[in-house]
Motif scaffolding. Structure first.
Motif, PDB file in Angstrom:
ATOM      1  N   ASN A  88       0.646  -1.338   0.028  1.00 51.78           N
ATOM      2  CA  ASN A  88      -0.063   0.205  -0.013  1.00 51.78           C
ATOM      3  C   ASN A  88       0.978   1.287  -0.032  1.00 51.78           C
ATOM      4  O   ASN A  88       1.047   1.983   0.993  1.00 51.78           O
ATOM      5  CB  ASN A  88      -0.910  -0.086   1.234  1.00 51.78           C
ATOM      6  CG  ASN A  88      -1.917   0.999   1.023  1.00 51.78           C
ATOM      7  OD1 ASN A  88      -2.355   1.486  -0.119  1.00 51.78           O
ATOM      8  ND2 ASN A  88      -2.367   1.475   2.334  1.00 51.78           N
ATOM      9  N   TYR A  89       1.657   1.494  -0.944  1.00 57.75           N
ATOM     10  CA  TYR A  89       2.282   2.928  -1.217  1.00 57.75           C
ATOM     11  C   TYR A  89       2.373   2.924  -2.721  1.00 57.75           C
ATOM     12  O   TYR A  89       2.063   2.115  -3.891  1.00 57.75           O
ATOM     13  CB  TYR A  89       4.025   2.666  -0.897  1.00 57.75           C
ATOM     14  CG  TYR A  89       4.577   1.281  -1.424  1.00 57.75           C
ATOM     15  CD1 TYR A  89       5.098   1.439  -2.626  1.00 57.75           C
ATOM     16  CD2 TYR A  89       4.289   0.011  -0.794  1.00 57.75           C
ATOM     17  CE1 TYR A  89       5.538   0.221  -3.135  1.00 57.75           C
ATOM     18  CE2 TYR A  89       4.807  -1.128  -1.307  1.00 57.75           C
ATOM     19  CZ  TYR A  89       5.485  -1.175  -2.639  1.00 57.75           C
ATOM     20  OH  TYR A  89       6.070  -2.190  -3.081  1.00 57.75           O
ATOM     21  N   LEU A  90       2.643   4.140  -3.241  1.00 57.63           N
ATOM     22  CA  LEU A  90       2.619   4.499  -4.313  1.00 57.63           C
ATOM     23  C   LEU A  90       3.849   4.148  -5.209  1.00 57.63           C
ATOM     24  O   LEU A  90       5.138   4.421  -4.404  1.00 57.63           O
ATOM     25  CB  LEU A  90       2.552   6.074  -4.738  1.00 57.63           C
ATOM     26  CG  LEU A  90       1.965   6.519  -6.071  1.00 57.63           C
ATOM     27  CD1 LEU A  90       0.707   5.854  -6.243  1.00 57.63           C
ATOM     28  CD2 LEU A  90       1.901   8.120  -6.045  1.00 57.63           C
ATOM     29  N   THR A 102       6.686   4.567  -6.935  1.00 59.51           N
ATOM     30  CA  THR A 102       7.788   5.473  -7.222  1.00 59.51           C
ATOM     31  C   THR A 102       9.241   5.100  -6.764  1.00 59.51           C
ATOM     32  O   THR A 102       9.261   4.484  -5.963  1.00 59.51           O
ATOM     33  CB  THR A 102       7.390   6.725  -6.816  1.00 59.51           C
ATOM     34  OG1 THR A 102       7.628   6.857  -5.273  1.00 59.51           O
ATOM     35  CG2 THR A 102       5.911   7.241  -7.029  1.00 59.51           C
ATOM     36  N   ARG A 145      11.191   7.079  -5.407  1.00 61.95           N
ATOM     37  CA  ARG A 145      11.482   7.525  -4.367  1.00 61.95           C
ATOM     38  C   ARG A 145      11.044   6.727  -3.099  1.00 61.95           C
ATOM     39  O   ARG A 145      11.163   7.028  -1.758  1.00 61.95           O
ATOM     40  CB  ARG A 145      10.958   9.092  -4.101  1.00 61.95           C
ATOM     41  CG  ARG A 145      11.639  10.117  -4.825  1.00 61.95           C
ATOM     42  CD  ARG A 145      13.349  10.544  -4.648  1.00 61.95           C
ATOM     43  NE  ARG A 145      13.275  11.208  -3.315  1.00 61.95           N
ATOM     44  CZ  ARG A 145      14.563  11.401  -2.857  1.00 61.95           C
ATOM     45  NH1 ARG A 145      15.748  11.327  -3.543  1.00 61.95           N
ATOM     46  NH2 ARG A 145      14.704  12.284  -1.895  1.00 61.95           N
ATOM     47  N   ASN A 146      10.062   5.909  -3.565  1.00 63.05           N
ATOM     48  CA  ASN A 146       9.224   5.150  -2.257  1.00 63.05           C
ATOM     49  C   ASN A 146      10.038   3.688  -2.385  1.00 63.05           C
ATOM     50  O   ASN A 146       9.354   2.709  -1.711  1.00 63.05           O
ATOM     51  CB  ASN A 146       7.689   5.154  -2.835  1.00 63.05           C
ATOM     52  CG  ASN A 146       6.949   5.962  -2.052  1.00 63.05           C
ATOM     53  OD1 ASN A 146       7.487   6.491  -1.041  1.00 63.05           O
ATOM     54  ND2 ASN A 146       5.655   6.356  -2.313  1.00 63.05           N
ATOM     55  N   LEU A 186      10.203   1.884   0.955  1.00 64.23           N
ATOM     56  CA  LEU A 186       9.033   1.468   1.608  1.00 64.23           C
ATOM     57  C   LEU A 186       8.948   0.009   0.983  1.00 64.23           C
ATOM     58  O   LEU A 186       8.115  -0.747   1.605  1.00 64.23           O
ATOM     59  CB  LEU A 186       7.822   2.236   1.215  1.00 64.23           C
ATOM     60  CG  LEU A 186       7.828   3.793   2.042  1.00 64.23           C
ATOM     61  CD1 LEU A 186       6.613   4.399   1.465  1.00 64.23           C
ATOM     62  CD2 LEU A 186       7.865   3.641   3.494  1.00 64.23           C
TER      63      LEU A 186
HETATM   64  C1  NAG Z   1       4.819   7.131  -1.277  1.00 71.43           C
HETATM   65  O1  NAG Z   1       3.807   6.485  -1.298  1.00 71.43           O
HETATM   66  C2  NAG Z   1       2.736   7.220  -0.384  1.00 71.43           C
HETATM   67  C3  NAG Z   1       1.750   6.163  -0.022  1.00 71.43           C
HETATM   68  O2  NAG Z   1       1.118   5.873  -1.179  1.00 71.43           O
HETATM   69  C4  NAG Z   1       2.452   8.578  -1.240  1.00 71.43           C
HETATM   70  O3  NAG Z   1       1.599   9.117  -0.248  1.00 71.43           O
HETATM   71  C5  NAG Z   1       3.639   9.228  -1.402  1.00 71.43           C
HETATM   72  O4  NAG Z   1       3.176  10.233  -2.306  1.00 71.43           O
HETATM   73  C6  NAG Z   1       4.739   8.459  -2.007  1.00 71.43           C
HETATM   74  N1  NAG Z   1       5.984   9.190  -2.061  1.00 71.43           N
HETATM   75  C7  NAG Z   1       6.602   9.455  -3.435  1.00 71.43           C
HETATM   76  C8  NAG Z   1       7.981  10.262  -3.224  1.00 71.43           C
HETATM   77  O5  NAG Z   1       6.192   9.064  -4.221  1.00 71.43           O
END
Ligand code: NAG
Length: 317
Positions: free
Chosen positions: A126-128, A130, A132-133, A136
């Motif tokens: 449950n994270y976007l 990307t 930078r993620n 996570l």
């Molecule tokens: C990482 O995931 C969170 C949760 O989905 C999101 O709110 C956030 O924008 C994302 N961060 C980046 C840097 O993409």
């Protein structure tokens, strides 16, 4: 009578002030103590009931966590056909799982669910999804592995890497002597561990997130192996350590804080050079392998088994 009453009130006031002071003091120290724990990673929001996850049989020697972009359908397909393909009779059971985040592309999302129904090897968090993620993504994968899967070892790798699954599970189970405290991979020289402070860089990390100017030694994200106890330790340490977007450096920071020693090994290759056939008896992970090259690499593993039997088996990492 009045004299006793004022005396009584004075004592009450004293005790009251004292209690108030204690209360304020407790509150202040709690607030001061908070940043340490409060800024660490909270992993619970990464799990969501509506997202798919693979099943995981008990008794795995090795779980391979493959970070993959939602749109990398082709990469996943070829991995399933080559090094990700399980033989039914594996003496040392292992499993590969693809780590994928949320996509806002509804059509792609629909395709991902179809892909999971057909292969049941996607672990969605449950994270976007990307760049930078990425941290996570990897922490979610580790948490899932530790909570639901309990393999003896975990390999974290990428979908542009080749993994020598013909050798690695057997090597881990039979040759490797480090059952606990294992953190092994390809390391970087000190110059390559300088923290990048340029905000326009993909690897930018602010001083607020990480203050020192160099990272502690860490294993490249192309592939590193953690024994289950180290994965536990890394996750526990993450709860009190601010995260940075560089997933592999973050794991290095966590291991360093927890006192886990990093082992450097040339069996994890950052570059896809023209490795000789017999190198495929030695290498465990190779980076920068295109989908077309995956088949070549898998073929070389088979050839190495028949053509290189005269080569001595390397027993160390
Ligand atoms: C990482 O995931 C969170 C949760 O989905 C999101 O709110 C956030 O924008 C994302 N961060 C980046 C840097 O993409």
């Amino acid at each position: 009578m009045a004299h006793i009453r004022t005396w009584y009130l004075k004592v009450l006031l004293c005790v009251g002030t004292f209690l108030l002071f204690i209360l304020v003091w407790c509150h202040v120290t709690q607030l001061l103590g908070e940043p340490k724990g409060g800024l660490g990673l909270d992993l619970s929001p990464l799990f969501s009931g509506d997202l798919v996850q693979p099943s995981c049989p008990e008794g795995l020697v090795l779980l391979i966590l493959v970070t993959s972009h939602p749109a990398h359908t082709e990469q996943r397909k070829i991995i399933r056909k080559t090094w990700g393909a399980q033989s039914e009779m594996a003496a040392y059971p292992w499993q590969a799982v693809f780590l994928i985040g949320r996509t806002l592309d509804l059509e792609l999302d629909w395709h991902l669910h179809k892909e999971h129904v057909a292969n049941s090897d996607l672990l969605m968090g449950n994270y976007l999804d990307t760049y930078r993620n990425l941290t996570l993504k990897v922490m979610h994968g580790l948490k899932w592995a530790v909570d639901r899967c309990h393999p003896r070892y975990i390999l974290k790798t990428d979908d542009d890497c080749f993994v020598n699954t013909d050798r690695l599970p057997t090597f881990l189970a039979r040759t490797n002597r480090i059952r606990q405290g294992l953190y092994v991979g390809s390391t970087f020289s000190r110059e390559k561990r300088v923290v990048i402070r340029d905000p326009s860089s993909k690897w930018y990390v602010s001083k607020q997130n990480y203050d020192p100017d160099t990272y502690p030694p860490y294993a490249s994200g192309i592939g590193y192996i953690l024994s289950l106890d180290v994965a536990h330790t890394v996750l526990a340490t993450a709860q009190t350590t601010p995260s940075i977007p560089m997933e592999d450096a973050y794991v290095g920071i966590l291991a360093d804080r927890a006192g886990v020693k990093l082992l450097s090994s040339t069996r994890f290759a950052k570059h896809n050079l023209k490795w000789s056939i017999c190198n495929y008896r030695y290498l465990m992970v190779i980076h920068r392998v295109s989908p077309a090259e995956q088949e070549l690499a898998q073929g070389n593993v088979q050839l190495a088994n028949t053509d290189c039997t005269m080569n001595k088996e390397v027993k160390h990492w």
